[in-house]
Design an enzyme around this catalytic site. Structure first.
Site, PDB file in Angstrom:
ATOM      1  N   LEU A  33       0.819  -1.218   0.000  1.00  0.00           N
ATOM      2  CA  LEU A  33       0.000   0.000   0.000  1.00  0.00           C
ATOM      3  C   LEU A  33       0.852   1.267   0.000  1.00  0.00           C
ATOM      4  O   LEU A  33       1.902   1.326   0.631  1.00  0.00           O
ATOM      5  CB  LEU A  33      -0.935   0.003   1.219  1.00  0.00           C
ATOM      6  CG  LEU A  33      -1.946  -1.148   1.321  1.00  0.00           C
ATOM      7  CD1 LEU A  33      -2.939  -0.886   2.452  1.00  0.00           C
ATOM      8  CD2 LEU A  33      -2.697  -1.382   0.022  1.00  0.00           C
ATOM      9  N   HIS A  37      -3.457   4.095  -2.620  1.00  0.00           N
ATOM     10  CA  HIS A  37      -4.420   3.237  -1.908  1.00  0.00           C
ATOM     11  C   HIS A  37      -5.019   3.992  -0.719  1.00  0.00           C
ATOM     12  O   HIS A  37      -6.222   3.921  -0.471  1.00  0.00           O
ATOM     13  CB  HIS A  37      -3.732   1.978  -1.375  1.00  0.00           C
ATOM     14  CG  HIS A  37      -3.091   1.110  -2.412  1.00  0.00           C
ATOM     15  ND1 HIS A  37      -1.729   0.994  -2.536  1.00  0.00           N
ATOM     16  CD2 HIS A  37      -3.625   0.329  -3.379  1.00  0.00           C
ATOM     17  CE1 HIS A  37      -1.446   0.157  -3.522  1.00  0.00           C
ATOM     18  NE2 HIS A  37      -2.577  -0.260  -4.053  1.00  0.00           N
TER      19      HIS A  37
HETATM   20  P1  AMP Z   1      -3.742  -2.437  -6.791  1.00  0.00           P
HETATM   21  O1  AMP Z   1      -3.238  -2.705  -5.427  1.00  0.00           O
HETATM   22  O2  AMP Z   1      -2.681  -2.065  -7.773  1.00  0.00           O
HETATM   23  O3  AMP Z   1      -4.663  -3.542  -7.289  1.00  0.00           O
HETATM   24  O4  AMP Z   1      -4.662  -1.153  -6.679  1.00  0.00           O
HETATM   25  C1  AMP Z   1      -5.749  -1.134  -5.815  1.00  0.00           C
HETATM   26  C2  AMP Z   1      -6.545   0.117  -6.052  1.00  0.00           C
HETATM   27  O5  AMP Z   1      -5.736   1.257  -5.810  1.00  0.00           O
HETATM   28  C3  AMP Z   1      -7.036   0.237  -7.502  1.00  0.00           C
HETATM   29  O6  AMP Z   1      -8.338   0.793  -7.520  1.00  0.00           O
HETATM   30  C4  AMP Z   1      -6.051   1.202  -8.094  1.00  0.00           C
HETATM   31  O7  AMP Z   1      -6.561   1.919  -9.192  1.00  0.00           O
HETATM   32  C5  AMP Z   1      -5.806   2.111  -6.921  1.00  0.00           C
HETATM   33  N1  AMP Z   1      -4.552   2.838  -7.107  1.00  0.00           N
HETATM   34  C6  AMP Z   1      -3.326   2.313  -7.351  1.00  0.00           C
HETATM   35  N2  AMP Z   1      -2.415   3.294  -7.536  1.00  0.00           N
HETATM   36  C7  AMP Z   1      -3.100   4.472  -7.422  1.00  0.00           C
HETATM   37  C8  AMP Z   1      -2.730   5.839  -7.530  1.00  0.00           C
HETATM   38  N3  AMP Z   1      -1.482   6.211  -7.803  1.00  0.00           N
HETATM   39  N4  AMP Z   1      -3.693   6.776  -7.352  1.00  0.00           N
HETATM   40  C9  AMP Z   1      -4.981   6.408  -7.094  1.00  0.00           C
HETATM   41  N5  AMP Z   1      -5.387   5.137  -6.980  1.00  0.00           N
HETATM   42  C10 AMP Z   1      -4.465   4.175  -7.143  1.00  0.00           C
END
Ligand code: AMP
Length: 284
Positions: A33, A37
């Site tokens: 995270l 996140h």
């Molecule tokens: P992940 O852990 O990569 O599956 O991401 C989980 C959630 O966090 C997803 O909805 C992603 O789009 C969001 N997320 C990841 N990186 C970012 C970021 N830089 N800004 C906003 N949301 C993010």
């Protein structure tokens, strides 16, 4: 914050929340995270009585040659971030818990929406995402689920799934959180060497320049795409997977001229690390 590893414990918690008439916000993640996140967890905390965060590296959304085995797993760190951002429960199940049968039931969103952009090189990715998110929506009975625009295609695919299957959840799409230097925060940024990180700044820079051109009146899809492509190619460490544009919502095809709202999205490799980024263009 409660750490929960078992579906039975999660169900008990959800059952109690529902009995008390509480609204539930959900943030699904693969862990490692960061502030991106955390922004989703904070939004869920602000808009719901209870916030559940999942940390699960979902095996079914990784292709055979992708980074499932080496994807960062940092549960202790994740617990601190999730709790500080306002999560009430962190659900971190095992793959066996989430996929009890050898031949799982799949949720597959069909059509170009899952075939373009990342779908071209990651043919099973969105089936894995749709399936695991359906499981999490069912398990948590969430009222709202929070997704980052960083994964723009994912937000559009999940929105289509929710509509098609009449799911009782509202998706909330939140802005991209970036490093101070402009690089979109990603759990995969830890793979980058300092030189690759510096080279990767071309993504945000080129998207920003495209937005500037759009705001000055440029509406040609081809011109906007080639402007970004040319700028990225000037960076010798870059290896472009795609630079593409689609209409929003739903990733509809844009013929020649951008009208309404459009997503300009890129996927580029720096060394072994593939990064994605995007900008939404909308005439005022
Ligand atoms: P992940 O852990 O990569 O599956 O991401 C989980 C959630 O966090 C997803 O909805 C992603 O789009 C969001 N997320 C990841 N990186 C970012 C970021 N830089 N800004 C906003 N949301 C993010």
């Amino acid at each position: 914050m409660i750490l929960c590893r078992k579906i039975s414990e999660l169900k008990e918690f959800v059952h109690q929340c529902k009995k008390e008439g509480k609204t539930i916000g959900l943030v699904t993640t693969m862990g490692a995270l960061h502030e991106g996140h955390a922004s989703l967890i904070k939004a869920a905390h602000a808009e719901n009585d209870v916030t559940i965060t999942t940390v699960f590296v979902n095996p079914t959304q990784f292709g055979p040659n992708e980074d499932y085995a080496k994807y960062p797993r940092t549960l202790e760190h994740d617990m601190k971030i999730a709790e500080a951002a306002g999560a009430d429960l962190l659900f971190a199940p095992t793959p066996e818990e989430m996929y009890p049968h050898k031949d799982p039931t799949w949720v597959e969103v069909c059509g170009p929406i899952t075939k373009v952009l990342c779908g071209r090189t990651r043919p099973i990715h969105f089936r894995g995402v749709a399936t695991v998110c359906t499981k999490f929506f069912n398990l948590t009975e969430c009222d709202r689920a929070y997704y980052g625009l960083k994964d723009a295609q994912q937000t559009q695919v999940l929105q289509r799934m929710v509509e098609d299957l009449f799911m009782n959840v509202t998706l909330r799409i939140m802005p991209i959180v970036r490093e101070a230097d402009g690089l979109a925060k990603s759990s995969r940024n830890v793979y980058l060497s300092p030189e690759e990180h510096k080279a990767a700044l071309v993504l945000f820079r080129s998207l920003k320049h495209a937005k500037e051109a759009f705001d000055k009146g440029e509406r040609s899809k081809e011109k906007l795409i080639s402007q970004v492509t040319d700028e990225i190619k000037e960076e010798p460490m870059s290896d472009i997977d795609y630079v593409e544009m689609y209409g929003m919502p739903g990733l509809t095809e844009i013929k020649d001229t951008v009208t309404g709202k459009a997503l300009l999205a890129v996927a580029v490799k720096f060394g072994k690390t593939r990064l994605i980024d995007n900008v939404v263009l909308e005439a005022e």
